[in-house]
Design an enzyme around this catalytic site. Structure first.
Site, PDB file in Angstrom:
ATOM      1  N   ARG A 176      20.143  55.344  -1.816  1.00 36.13           N
ATOM      2  CA  ARG A 176      20.710  56.494  -2.529  1.00 36.13           C
ATOM      3  C   ARG A 176      20.908  56.023  -3.970  1.00 36.13           C
ATOM      4  O   ARG A 176      21.766  55.182  -4.245  1.00 36.13           O
ATOM      5  CB  ARG A 176      22.032  56.912  -1.888  1.00 36.13           C
ATOM      6  CG  ARG A 176      22.707  58.136  -2.513  1.00 36.13           C
ATOM      7  CD  ARG A 176      23.960  58.467  -1.724  1.00 36.13           C
ATOM      8  NE  ARG A 176      24.787  59.460  -2.396  1.00 36.13           N
ATOM      9  CZ  ARG A 176      24.770  60.758  -2.133  1.00 36.13           C
ATOM     10  NH1 ARG A 176      23.949  61.218  -1.211  1.00 36.13           N
ATOM     11  NH2 ARG A 176      25.560  61.587  -2.774  1.00 36.13           N
ATOM     12  N   HIS A 231      16.681  65.565  -2.703  1.00 38.90           N
ATOM     13  CA  HIS A 231      17.615  65.206  -1.627  1.00 38.90           C
ATOM     14  C   HIS A 231      17.025  65.686  -0.291  1.00 38.90           C
ATOM     15  O   HIS A 231      17.537  66.616   0.336  1.00 38.90           O
ATOM     16  CB  HIS A 231      18.969  65.873  -1.889  1.00 38.90           C
ATOM     17  CG  HIS A 231      20.105  65.305  -1.098  1.00 38.90           C
ATOM     18  ND1 HIS A 231      19.965  64.253  -0.218  1.00 38.90           N
ATOM     19  CD2 HIS A 231      21.421  65.658  -1.035  1.00 38.90           C
ATOM     20  CE1 HIS A 231      21.140  63.977   0.319  1.00 38.90           C
ATOM     21  NE2 HIS A 231      22.035  64.819  -0.145  1.00 38.90           N
ATOM     22  N   GLN A 257      19.027  66.068   3.265  1.00 43.42           N
ATOM     23  CA  GLN A 257      19.932  67.213   3.333  1.00 43.42           C
ATOM     24  C   GLN A 257      19.184  68.470   3.747  1.00 43.42           C
ATOM     25  O   GLN A 257      19.647  69.243   4.582  1.00 43.42           O
ATOM     26  CB  GLN A 257      20.602  67.429   1.983  1.00 43.42           C
ATOM     27  CG  GLN A 257      21.518  68.649   1.934  1.00 43.42           C
ATOM     28  CD  GLN A 257      22.709  68.521   2.863  1.00 43.42           C
ATOM     29  OE1 GLN A 257      23.469  67.560   2.770  1.00 43.42           O
ATOM     30  NE2 GLN A 257      22.874  69.469   3.771  1.00 43.42           N
ATOM     31  N   ASP A 261      25.684  74.878  -4.483  1.00 45.64           N
ATOM     32  CA  ASP A 261      26.056  73.476  -4.611  1.00 45.64           C
ATOM     33  C   ASP A 261      27.063  73.380  -5.751  1.00 45.64           C
ATOM     34  O   ASP A 261      27.288  74.341  -6.493  1.00 45.64           O
ATOM     35  CB  ASP A 261      24.821  72.622  -4.898  1.00 45.64           C
ATOM     36  CG  ASP A 261      25.055  71.137  -4.643  1.00 45.64           C
ATOM     37  OD1 ASP A 261      26.166  70.763  -4.210  1.00 45.64           O
ATOM     38  OD2 ASP A 261      24.127  70.341  -4.865  1.00 45.64           O
ATOM     39  N   CYS A 309      25.937  71.892   0.775  1.00 44.15           N
ATOM     40  CA  CYS A 309      25.774  70.526   1.269  1.00 44.15           C
ATOM     41  C   CYS A 309      27.065  69.720   1.216  1.00 44.15           C
ATOM     42  O   CYS A 309      27.138  68.647   1.817  1.00 44.15           O
ATOM     43  CB  CYS A 309      24.656  69.819   0.510  1.00 44.15           C
ATOM     44  SG  CYS A 309      24.993  69.542  -1.238  1.00 44.15           S
ATOM     45  N   ARG A 324      23.314  66.596   9.516  1.00 40.26           N
ATOM     46  CA  ARG A 324      22.819  65.448   8.759  1.00 40.26           C
ATOM     47  C   ARG A 324      22.626  64.261   9.703  1.00 40.26           C
ATOM     48  O   ARG A 324      21.638  63.522   9.608  1.00 40.26           O
ATOM     49  CB  ARG A 324      23.809  65.069   7.642  1.00 40.26           C
ATOM     50  CG  ARG A 324      23.808  65.974   6.432  1.00 40.26           C
ATOM     51  CD  ARG A 324      22.567  65.780   5.561  1.00 40.26           C
ATOM     52  NE  ARG A 324      22.459  64.405   5.065  1.00 40.26           N
ATOM     53  CZ  ARG A 324      23.095  63.948   3.972  1.00 40.26           C
ATOM     54  NH1 ARG A 324      23.874  64.753   3.252  1.00 40.26           N
ATOM     55  NH2 ARG A 324      22.934  62.707   3.572  1.00 40.26           N
TER      56      ARG A 324
END
Length: 308
Positions: A107, A134, A137, A225, A266, A294
């Site tokens: 990450r 991402h 996700q 988001d 998310c 996830r």
């Protein structure tokens, strides 16, 4: 050996297989204690390095727990532990880690770090997030939608707000899973045209609509988001709030979508900013299923990477 770097870099049959495997993994754990190992432990005797240049709650917990449930062990390394690209090159770090571990999840900030890690690693590398994409996700998001509403192909997804890295992976998923996506947000925060063009070339209808009410008409799924990053200065936060305030997902906006439209985020969310608590905690929201998924989606990704 399979790397999982981005949704548009993974072929459609593999993506569908990952989603199907994730649902099977989840079903098999129904009623099991959260800390219990899976009935099948394919990672027994294996070590997975989890590298976090960017801090995380969901990514760290879900990957760590997923590896453990599948019988493996994790080595969690922060940016301070690694100092990627400072002193030792990323290529050399990848070569060294490949001698110690069976898989790497990273990450990071710069997409080039991920790409160089994958180029020189001799074990699978998974994109846990970069500033541009991402993918893990969005695999969980597709899984969540299909749990509640069946196949996502042919559906209309609306992204509200900032055309950020999560939005980018949604565009990739639109092309790979066959749904349409409408972006609604200020022109300054449009998604990258490279990603828009890729999804359109893949056959998806990608629309940019400045009016959020018009954008959500006929929507099967609305996604938001956070408006600001933890790294943004206060002045930048205020500017972004002013730009994005018209794109808040609230009950009025949801009322213009389909009656059974879902809402996703998310997380972490800033309540009463990009979305109201009324929507987050309301009947359209599937954010807690989304967060749980996830874990299952990433377990399926790791199994695919190791061909297990």
């Amino acid at each position: 050996m399979n790397h999982f770097l981005d949704i548009h870099k993974t072929d459609k049959p593999a993506l569908r297989g990952i989603i199907d495997r994730a649902r099977a993994i989840k079903d098999a754990r129904d009623g099991q204690p959260k800390a219990a190992p899976d009935a099948d432990t394919p990672l027994a005797g294996r070590m997975v390095a989890l590298i976090f240049e960017k801090p995380s709650t969901r990514t760290r917990v879900s990957f760590d727990l997923g590896v453990r449930q599948m019988g493996g062990q994790t080595m969690v390394l922060s940016g301070n532990d690694m100092q990627l690209g400072h002193g030792e090159t990323i290529a050399d770090t990848a070569r060294v880690l490949s001698r110690y571990v069976d898989m790497i999840m990273i990450r990071t900030f710069d997409e080039s770090v991920l790409e160089e890690m994958a180029e020189y690693a001799s074990v699978p590398v998974i994109n846990g997030l970069t500033d541009r994409t991402h993918p893990c996700q969005i695999m969980a998001d597709v899984m969540t939608f299909e749990e509640h509403r069946g196949p996502i192909a042919g559906k209309k997804v609306v992204w509200c707000g900032d055309g950020n890295n999560v939005c980018a992976s949604f565009l990739h998923a639109a092309g790979q899973f066959g749904f349409d996506l409408t972006f609604t947000g200020p022109v300054q925060l449009d998604p990258e045209m490279e990603f828009v063009g890729w999804a359109r070339n893949a056959g998806s209808a990608i629309t940019i609509e400045r009016d959020p009410i018009k954008a959500v008409e006929g929507a099967d799924l609305i996604v938001a988001d956070t408006w600001v990053s933890m790294h943004d200065a206060q002045s930048a936060r205020e500017r972004r709030h002013n730009m994005l305030r018209p794109y808040q997902v609230n009950a009025r906006l949801m009322s213009h979508a389909k009656p059974d439209a879902l809402f996703m985020h998310c997380l972490p969310a800033h309540r009463e900013e990009e979305v109201t608590s009324e929507v987050m905690d309301g009947p359209h929201s599937v954010i807690w299923d989304e967060a749980e998924n996830r874990l299952h989606a990433q377990k399926a990704i790791m199994r695919w990477c190791l061909d297990l």
